[in-house]
Design a protein around this motif. Structure first.
Motif, PDB file in Angstrom:
ATOM      1  N   THR A  50      79.453  33.639 -42.833  1.00 36.98           N
ATOM      2  CA  THR A  50      80.574  32.724 -43.027  1.00 36.98           C
ATOM      3  C   THR A  50      81.908  33.460 -43.098  1.00 36.98           C
ATOM      4  O   THR A  50      82.951  32.900 -42.765  1.00 36.98           O
ATOM      5  N   LEU A  51      81.866  34.696 -43.507  1.00 36.86           N
ATOM      6  CA  LEU A  51      83.082  35.470 -43.764  1.00 36.86           C
ATOM      7  C   LEU A  51      84.079  35.498 -42.602  1.00 36.86           C
ATOM      8  O   LEU A  51      85.285  35.332 -42.835  1.00 36.86           O
ATOM      9  N   PRO A  52      83.662  35.660 -41.343  1.00 41.61           N
ATOM     10  CA  PRO A  52      84.667  35.657 -40.264  1.00 41.61           C
ATOM     11  C   PRO A  52      85.476  34.353 -40.208  1.00 41.61           C
ATOM     12  O   PRO A  52      86.680  34.386 -39.942  1.00 41.61           O
ATOM     13  N   PHE A  53      84.820  33.228 -40.497  1.00 40.50           N
ATOM     14  CA  PHE A  53      85.531  31.946 -40.509  1.00 40.50           C
ATOM     15  C   PHE A  53      86.507  31.883 -41.685  1.00 40.50           C
ATOM     16  O   PHE A  53      87.616  31.374 -41.547  1.00 40.50           O
ATOM     17  N   ILE A  54      86.084  32.414 -42.820  1.00 42.11           N
ATOM     18  CA  ILE A  54      86.951  32.444 -44.003  1.00 42.11           C
ATOM     19  C   ILE A  54      88.184  33.295 -43.723  1.00 42.11           C
ATOM     20  O   ILE A  54      89.312  32.893 -44.025  1.00 42.11           O
ATOM     21  N   VAL A  55      87.965  34.459 -43.140  1.00 39.53           N
ATOM     22  CA  VAL A  55      89.076  35.373 -42.814  1.00 39.53           C
ATOM     23  C   VAL A  55      90.059  34.688 -41.868  1.00 39.53           C
ATOM     24  O   VAL A  55      91.276  34.742 -42.073  1.00 39.53           O
ATOM     25  N   GLU A  56      89.529  34.001 -40.853  1.00 37.39           N
ATOM     26  CA  GLU A  56      90.389  33.299 -39.899  1.00 37.39           C
ATOM     27  C   GLU A  56      91.198  32.197 -40.587  1.00 37.39           C
ATOM     28  O   GLU A  56      92.404  32.056 -40.354  1.00 37.39           O
ATOM     29  N   LEU A  57      90.540  31.439 -41.455  1.00 38.54           N
ATOM     30  CA  LEU A  57      91.240  30.362 -42.168  1.00 38.54           C
ATOM     31  C   LEU A  57      92.305  30.916 -43.109  1.00 38.54           C
ATOM     32  O   LEU A  57      93.402  30.360 -43.209  1.00 38.54           O
ATOM     33  N   ARG A  58      91.984  32.005 -43.782  1.00 37.65           N
ATOM     34  CA  ARG A  58      92.959  32.602 -44.705  1.00 37.65           C
ATOM     35  C   ARG A  58      94.153  33.158 -43.940  1.00 37.65           C
ATOM     36  O   ARG A  58      95.291  33.081 -44.425  1.00 37.65           O
TER      37      ARG A  58
ATOM     38  N   ALA B  93      98.252  32.026 -44.330  1.00 39.12           N
ATOM     39  CA  ALA B  93      99.300  33.011 -44.623  1.00 39.12           C
ATOM     40  C   ALA B  93      99.590  33.121 -46.108  1.00 39.12           C
ATOM     41  O   ALA B  93      98.697  33.463 -46.884  1.00 39.12           O
ATOM     42  N   GLU B  94     100.813  32.792 -46.524  1.00 31.62           N
ATOM     43  CA  GLU B  94     101.183  32.967 -47.938  1.00 31.62           C
ATOM     44  C   GLU B  94     100.508  31.943 -48.844  1.00 31.62           C
ATOM     45  O   GLU B  94     100.514  32.092 -50.061  1.00 31.62           O
TER      46      GLU B  94
ATOM     47  N   ALA C 182      97.316  31.387 -48.749  1.00 38.93           N
ATOM     48  CA  ALA C 182      95.903  31.755 -48.773  1.00 38.93           C
ATOM     49  C   ALA C 182      95.380  31.755 -50.206  1.00 38.93           C
ATOM     50  O   ALA C 182      96.081  32.121 -51.148  1.00 38.93           O
ATOM     51  N   VAL C 183      94.135  31.311 -50.340  1.00 37.49           N
ATOM     52  CA  VAL C 183      93.459  31.267 -51.637  1.00 37.49           C
ATOM     53  C   VAL C 183      92.170  32.072 -51.519  1.00 37.49           C
ATOM     54  O   VAL C 183      91.867  32.629 -50.466  1.00 37.49           O
ATOM     55  N   GLY C 184      91.387  32.105 -52.571  1.00 35.08           N
ATOM     56  CA  GLY C 184      90.140  32.852 -52.572  1.00 35.08           C
ATOM     57  C   GLY C 184      89.126  32.318 -51.574  1.00 35.08           C
ATOM     58  O   GLY C 184      89.289  31.223 -51.004  1.00 35.08           O
ATOM     59  N   GLU C 185      88.061  33.079 -51.380  1.00 35.69           N
ATOM     60  CA  GLU C 185      87.051  32.749 -50.373  1.00 35.69           C
ATOM     61  C   GLU C 185      86.396  31.399 -50.609  1.00 35.69           C
ATOM     62  O   GLU C 185      86.246  30.600 -49.680  1.00 35.69           O
ATOM     63  N   ILE C 186      86.003  31.128 -51.834  1.00 32.98           N
ATOM     64  CA  ILE C 186      85.297  29.881 -52.123  1.00 32.98           C
ATOM     65  C   ILE C 186      86.248  28.691 -52.004  1.00 32.98           C
ATOM     66  O   ILE C 186      85.901  27.671 -51.398  1.00 32.98           O
ATOM     67  N   GLU C 187      87.451  28.827 -52.521  1.00 38.65           N
ATOM     68  CA  GLU C 187      88.415  27.738 -52.391  1.00 38.65           C
ATOM     69  C   GLU C 187      88.776  27.504 -50.930  1.00 38.65           C
ATOM     70  O   GLU C 187      88.968  26.358 -50.499  1.00 38.65           O
ATOM     71  N   THR C 188      88.843  28.564 -50.150  1.00 38.28           N
ATOM     72  CA  THR C 188      89.106  28.426 -48.719  1.00 38.28           C
ATOM     73  C   THR C 188      88.016  27.580 -48.070  1.00 38.28           C
ATOM     74  O   THR C 188      88.314  26.691 -47.260  1.00 38.28           O
ATOM     75  N   CYS C 189      86.766  27.831 -48.436  1.00 44.66           N
ATOM     76  CA  CYS C 189      85.650  27.042 -47.890  1.00 44.66           C
ATOM     77  C   CYS C 189      85.795  25.572 -48.267  1.00 44.66           C
ATOM     78  O   CYS C 189      85.636  24.688 -47.412  1.00 44.66           O
TER      79      CYS C 189
END
Length: 183
Positions: A109-117, A121-122, A124-131
């Motif tokens: 899942t991490l590549p999708f999280i990185v792309e979303l974050r 940009a500014e 951006a939130v943590g990985e779980i909140e991004t999901c």
């Protein structure tokens, strides 16, 4: 209220997404309890006691939203606390080698999280909140009948699978804690 309570017991991820939707429903009704009564509460056709409970639940959420300054955007502290519990569990699961299935799903899942974050940009939130933010946005698009592209669908499928696994482990942890409490 009744739906939220049931979702909280059964699936913490669905509960959190539902509560974010409730926040937006309250905002869409301008934090006006009379509008919520007309547009939401009355649609449930509840017995008088249940109706009163739901009315009071919405009233308390409106009050919390005002006190916490999340009238226009943001999330209630009770929802932030739930997210925080999920983040803590996420960290625990990643550290424990016996949960290699969870780690593997996270790294898929991490590549999708990185792309979303990166897109956030500014903001951006943590990985779980991004999901959760991605899932909520996708849910809103689907509810609005808007089409999504195959890449988005693929990302959401993977994020959903990952969040479902996190929710599964959350439920198992809750059940273990209840066993300890109840002996």
């Amino acid at each position: 209220m009744f739906i939220a309570s049931e979702k909280r017991k059964q699936n913490i991820a669905e509960y959190l997404l539902y509560m974010w939707q409730i926040e937006d429903i309250i905002r869409a009704n301008n934090l006006d309890l009379d509008k919520l009564e007309e547009n939401v509460i009355s649609k449930f056709n509840l017995e008088p006691d249940a109706h009163k409970q739901m009315h009071e639940w919405y009233e308390s959420l409106i009050d919390m939203m005002r006190r916490e300054g999340v009238v226009e955007h943001g999330h209630l502290q009770i929802n932030k606390n739930t997210l925080s519990q999920l983040v803590d569990l996420h960290q625990e699961l990643l550290k424990d080698p016996k949960y290699s299935d969870y780690s593997a799903e996270f790294y898929k899942t991490l590549p999708f999280i990185v792309e979303l974050r990166a897109k956030a940009a500014e903001n951006a939130v943590g990985e779980i909140e991004t999901c959760f933010t991605a899932l909520y946005g996708y849910l809103m698009l689907r509810l609005a009948g808007k089409e999504t592209n195959p890449e988005t669908d693929k990302a959401m499928k993977q994020i959903s699978r990952f969040v479902a696994l996190l929710a599964h482990y959350f439920k198992l942890k809750q059940e273990e804690e209840e066993k300890v409490i109840n002996g």
